[in-house]
Design a protein around this motif. Structure first.
Motif, PDB file in Angstrom:
ATOM      1  N   HIS A   9     -33.627  26.573  23.151  1.00  0.00           N
ATOM      2  CA  HIS A   9     -34.086  27.829  23.719  1.00  0.00           C
ATOM      3  C   HIS A   9     -33.774  28.950  22.743  1.00  0.00           C
ATOM      4  O   HIS A   9     -32.676  29.503  22.750  1.00  0.00           O
ATOM      5  CB  HIS A   9     -33.393  28.102  25.057  1.00  0.00           C
ATOM      6  CG  HIS A   9     -33.774  27.122  26.124  1.00  0.00           C
ATOM      7  ND1 HIS A   9     -33.054  26.975  27.281  1.00  0.00           N
ATOM      8  CD2 HIS A   9     -34.807  26.252  26.203  1.00  0.00           C
ATOM      9  CE1 HIS A   9     -33.622  26.044  28.036  1.00  0.00           C
ATOM     10  NE2 HIS A   9     -34.676  25.598  27.400  1.00  0.00           N
ATOM     11  N   SER A  87     -33.327  28.371  31.607  1.00  0.00           N
ATOM     12  CA  SER A  87     -32.892  29.540  30.864  1.00  0.00           C
ATOM     13  C   SER A  87     -32.064  30.400  31.805  1.00  0.00           C
ATOM     14  O   SER A  87     -32.468  30.638  32.945  1.00  0.00           O
ATOM     15  CB  SER A  87     -34.089  30.344  30.348  1.00  0.00           C
ATOM     16  OG  SER A  87     -33.654  31.540  29.741  1.00  0.00           O
ATOM     17  N   GLY A  89     -30.618  33.877  32.879  1.00  0.00           N
ATOM     18  CA  GLY A  89     -30.894  35.296  32.688  1.00  0.00           C
ATOM     19  C   GLY A  89     -29.606  36.080  32.460  1.00  0.00           C
ATOM     20  O   GLY A  89     -28.607  35.870  33.144  1.00  0.00           O
ATOM     21  N   CYS A 108     -35.035  35.820  30.274  1.00  0.00           N
ATOM     22  CA  CYS A 108     -35.439  34.466  29.868  1.00  0.00           C
ATOM     23  C   CYS A 108     -36.586  34.501  28.867  1.00  0.00           C
ATOM     24  O   CYS A 108     -37.514  33.691  28.925  1.00  0.00           O
ATOM     25  CB  CYS A 108     -35.825  33.626  31.091  1.00  0.00           C
ATOM     26  SG  CYS A 108     -34.547  33.583  32.377  1.00  0.00           S
TER      27      CYS A 108
END
Length: 209
Positions: A9, A87, A89, A108
């Protein structure tokens, strides 16, 4: 034996670092091209700082790239089915967009090809007159009032007041705008935008340009 998934990510910092590497630029060269200080770029690349909307717009214009490229990693490989994306936040790492009516915190942003765009918004405008023209963009959105109170103005319906804990779901193609309710200086709302069309992030960002 089960294989442990390795999360990939990328943050805004890793995206900038990858962009710089693809072009063979040093930090100083990217600084000269973008007009953003070396120290700032270095902090962003090491995930110690994020950039506000005006700085992202500056990067986009001076480096001749689309704004949305700064929100998600792009590649030429075909997209494989993803079954375990996640993801977390974090407001400290959110991409901030400050406007006269709102402070947006896009969450995200490292995930690619999201079907939903989550955003925390601080609402400051107190009247429809102060807000100005209603906004339109593709898709639909869900708004939940986290704190304070708001009044939802839309193109085809009477204004609707909402208290903390209440919510509304609307067609975003319809003109809409959110202002604070009576006696409230600032409200915080959680919004989730979605669209069947590509380019929703670009559409949202263009509202601020």
């Amino acid at each position: 034996m089960a294989t442990r998934l390795k999360p990939e990510h990328p943050t805004l910092g890793t995206l900038l670092k990858a962009l710089r590497a693809r072009n063979g630029w040093t930090l100083k060269e990217m600084s000269l091209k973008s007009g953003i200080p070396v120290s700032t770029l270095s902090k962003v690349e090491h995930d110690r700082l994020t950039l506000t909307y005006d700085k992202l717009l500056q990067l986009s214009q001076r480096l001749n790239i689309r704004m949305s490229e700064l929100f998600a990693e792009t590649d030429s490989a075909p997209e494989t089915q993803v079954t375990a994306r996640r993801s977390i936040g974090d407001l400290d790492r959110a991409v901030r967009v400050n406007t006269a009516n709102y402070d947006y915190y896009y969450l995200c942003t490292e995930l690619r090809r999201k079907r939903m765009i989550p955003v925390i918004t601080k609402v400051r405008a107190k009247t429809a007159e102060e807000f100005g023209d209603l906004v339109h963009h593709s898709g639909e959105e869900y708004i939940f009032v986290v704190s304070g109170r708001i009044v939802v103005h839309t193109e085809f319906y009477d204004p609707v007041p909402l208290e903390a804990g209440e919510s509304i779901y609307i067609d975003s193609n319809m003109g809409h705008g959110y202002v604070t309710g009576d006696g409230c200086d600032e409200a915080v709302i959680l919004g989730v935008c979605s669209s069947a069309e590509d380019g929703l992030m670009d559409s949202l960002l263009n509202l601020h340009g």
